[in-house]
Structure formats: structure tokens, C-alpha cells
Write a protein that holds these residues in place. Sequence first.
Motif, mmCIF file in Angstrom:
data_model
loop_
_atom_site.group_PDB
_atom_site.id
_atom_site.type_symbol
_atom_site.label_atom_id
_atom_site.label_comp_id
_atom_site.label_asym_id
_atom_site.label_seq_id
_atom_site.Cartn_x
_atom_site.Cartn_y
_atom_site.Cartn_z
ATOM 1 N N TYR A 74 13.658 -16.892 19.616
ATOM 2 C CA TYR A 74 13.713 -15.444 19.436
ATOM 3 C C TYR A 74 13.507 -15.139 17.954
ATOM 4 N N TYR A 75 12.810 -14.017 17.672
ATOM 5 C CA TYR A 75 12.498 -13.656 16.298
ATOM 6 C C TYR A 75 12.750 -12.181 16.058
ATOM 7 N N ALA A 76 13.112 -11.875 14.821
ATOM 8 C CA ALA A 76 13.128 -10.487 14.399
ATOM 9 C C ALA A 76 11.683 -10.005 14.305
ATOM 10 N N ASP A 77 11.472 -8.722 14.570
ATOM 11 C CA ASP A 77 10.113 -8.166 14.524
ATOM 12 C C ASP A 77 9.478 -8.358 13.146
ATOM 13 N N SER A 78 10.277 -8.328 12.113
ATOM 14 C CA SER A 78 9.757 -8.396 10.744
ATOM 15 C C SER A 78 9.160 -9.763 10.402
ATOM 16 N N VAL A 79 9.504 -10.793 11.170
ATOM 17 C CA VAL A 79 9.004 -12.133 10.857
ATOM 18 C C VAL A 79 8.130 -12.708 11.970
ATOM 19 N N LYS A 80 8.038 -11.995 13.082
ATOM 20 C CA LYS A 80 7.271 -12.501 14.224
ATOM 21 C C LYS A 80 5.825 -12.752 13.814
ATOM 22 N N GLY A 81 5.312 -13.919 14.178
ATOM 23 C CA GLY A 81 3.940 -14.269 13.829
ATOM 24 C C GLY A 81 3.802 -14.954 12.477
ATOM 25 N N ARG A 82 4.857 -14.905 11.665
ATOM 26 C CA ARG A 82 4.815 -15.551 10.340
ATOM 27 C C ARG A 82 5.793 -16.719 10.245
ATOM 28 N N PHE A 83 6.929 -16.605 10.917
ATOM 29 C CA PHE A 83 7.963 -17.642 10.859
ATOM 30 C C PHE A 83 8.017 -18.372 12.187
ATOM 31 N N THR A 84 8.362 -19.665 12.117
ATOM 32 C CA THR A 84 8.520 -20.468 13.326
ATOM 33 C C THR A 84 9.799 -21.293 13.208
ATOM 34 N N VAL A 85 10.653 -21.161 14.221
ATOM 35 C CA VAL A 85 11.893 -21.945 14.254
ATOM 36 C C VAL A 85 11.699 -23.105 15.228
ATOM 37 N N SER A 86 12.212 -24.260 14.858
ATOM 38 C CA SER A 86 12.094 -25.439 15.706
ATOM 39 C C SER A 86 13.279 -26.354 15.455
ATOM 40 N N ASN A 87 13.486 -27.296 16.362
ATOM 41 C CA ASN A 87 14.554 -28.250 16.113
ATOM 42 C C ASN A 87 14.167 -29.637 16.611
ATOM 43 N N VAL A 88 14.849 -30.589 16.062
ATOM 44 C CA VAL A 88 14.752 -31.965 16.523
ATOM 45 C C VAL A 88 16.182 -32.353 16.880
ATOM 46 N N ASN A 89 16.520 -32.135 18.142
ATOM 47 C CA ASN A 89 17.923 -32.267 18.542
ATOM 48 C C ASN A 89 18.476 -33.663 18.312
ATOM 49 N N ALA A 90 17.615 -34.635 18.476
ATOM 50 C CA ALA A 90 18.072 -36.012 18.278
ATOM 51 C C ALA A 90 18.487 -36.242 16.828
ATOM 52 N N GLN A 91 17.986 -35.404 15.921
ATOM 53 C CA GLN A 91 18.321 -35.536 14.508
ATOM 54 C C GLN A 91 19.294 -34.455 14.072
ATOM 55 N N ASN A 92 19.777 -33.638 14.995
ATOM 56 C CA ASN A 92 20.697 -32.544 14.644
ATOM 57 C C ASN A 92 20.130 -31.646 13.556
ATOM 58 N N THR A 93 18.834 -31.444 13.545
ATOM 59 C CA THR A 93 18.194 -30.701 12.474
ATOM 60 C C THR A 93 17.349 -29.570 13.039
ATOM 61 N N MET A 94 17.455 -28.404 12.388
ATOM 62 C CA MET A 94 16.653 -27.246 12.743
ATOM 63 C C MET A 94 15.810 -26.866 11.537
ATOM 64 N N TYR A 95 14.632 -26.320 11.798
ATOM 65 C CA TYR A 95 13.719 -25.949 10.727
ATOM 66 C C TYR A 95 13.304 -24.486 10.864
ATOM 67 N N LEU A 96 12.949 -23.899 9.750
ATOM 68 C CA LEU A 96 12.336 -22.573 9.735
ATOM 69 C C LEU A 96 11.098 -22.661 8.855
ATOM 70 N N GLN A 97 9.939 -22.669 9.487
ATOM 71 C CA GLN A 97 8.673 -22.664 8.758
ATOM 72 C C GLN A 97 8.310 -21.215 8.461
ATOM 73 N N MET A 98 8.170 -20.898 7.190
ATOM 74 C CA MET A 98 7.898 -19.526 6.779
ATOM 75 C C MET A 98 6.530 -19.470 6.121
ATOM 76 N N ASN A 99 5.607 -18.741 6.734
ATOM 77 C CA ASN A 99 4.250 -18.581 6.220
ATOM 78 C C ASN A 99 4.003 -17.130 5.835
ATOM 79 N N SER A 100 2.958 -16.913 5.071
ATOM 80 C CA SER A 100 2.565 -15.553 4.656
ATOM 81 C C SER A 100 3.767 -14.788 4.106
ATOM 82 N N LEU A 101 4.481 -15.422 3.215
ATOM 83 C CA LEU A 101 5.705 -14.822 2.693
ATOM 84 C C LEU A 101 5.418 -13.566 1.885
ATOM 85 N N LYS A 102 6.350 -12.616 1.962
ATOM 86 C CA LYS A 102 6.242 -11.340 1.276
ATOM 87 C C LYS A 102 7.434 -11.180 0.342
ATOM 88 N N PRO A 103 7.309 -10.358 -0.691
ATOM 89 C CA PRO A 103 8.465 -10.125 -1.571
ATOM 90 C C PRO A 103 9.701 -9.646 -0.815
#
Length: 126
Positions: free
Chosen positions: A59-88
Motif C-alpha cells: 500500500y502507498y500514499a498517493d504522493s509517492v505512488k509510482g515513485r517509491f517501492t516497498v519490499s521485504n526479504v522475510n528470511a532476512q527480517n529486512t524491509m526496503y524502500l526504494q525511492m526514485n524521482s525524489l522531490k524536495p
Amino acid sequence: QVQLVESGGGLVQAGGSLKLSCEASRRAVATSATGWFRQAQGKEREFVAAILGTDGSTYYADSVKGRFTVSNVNAQNTMYLQMNSLKPEDTAVYYCARKANFGLGPLDRYITWDYWGQGTQVTVSS
């Protein structure tokens, strides 16, 4: 108790990318959610993205939809947030959070989340 530790923040120019990581002390379970919130100076903490339990629904906030991607690697207990096309306006402290039961209260309200990391600063220059 769940401890969460964020990393990967920094300074980037507008249009650039950053990838945040969140390492959890305990693995996500089917009923939980892990997510990202952010808080800009002088503003309320706002929802960014979340990923549910072990099925991977996102799920994403409208302000980041299409630019940010959340993912996880459960076996590693790690979550990521890839942020592209960043704005001020993406400049904020970004927090990782865990919600023990995603069915209790809306995902986008920070007060319904149970555990928080210490935050990592993201600054986007124009």
C-alpha cells in the motif's frame, strides 16, 4: 517487543534515488504489517508505504505512488524502500514501523502502529 533499525538516508539531488533499509529483530508474521512513515519539520508524521505480513500486499500514499517501492526479504527480517524521482517535498525523517495486527485500525494512521525505529534523515535538494 520488536526492535527496528533504519539505514540508508542521506542527501540527494532532486530526481535522484535512495534506498532505505529496515532491519527487524523479529520476522514478520502473517497478521502483521511493516511500513514506512515520514515526518517533515513542523509537520505531522505521515504514512508512506506498507507491506502486509507474509503475503507481500503493498500500500502507498498517493504522493509517492509510482515513485517509491516497498519490499521485504522475510528470511532476512529486512524491509526496503526504494525511492526514485525524489522531490524536495520528500525531505523528512523516515521511520520504519511494525504493526502487530494490520486488521486493527487503518494502516495510514501512525497511532495504530506498535513499534518504531529511530528514524533516518532524507534530504532532497532542488
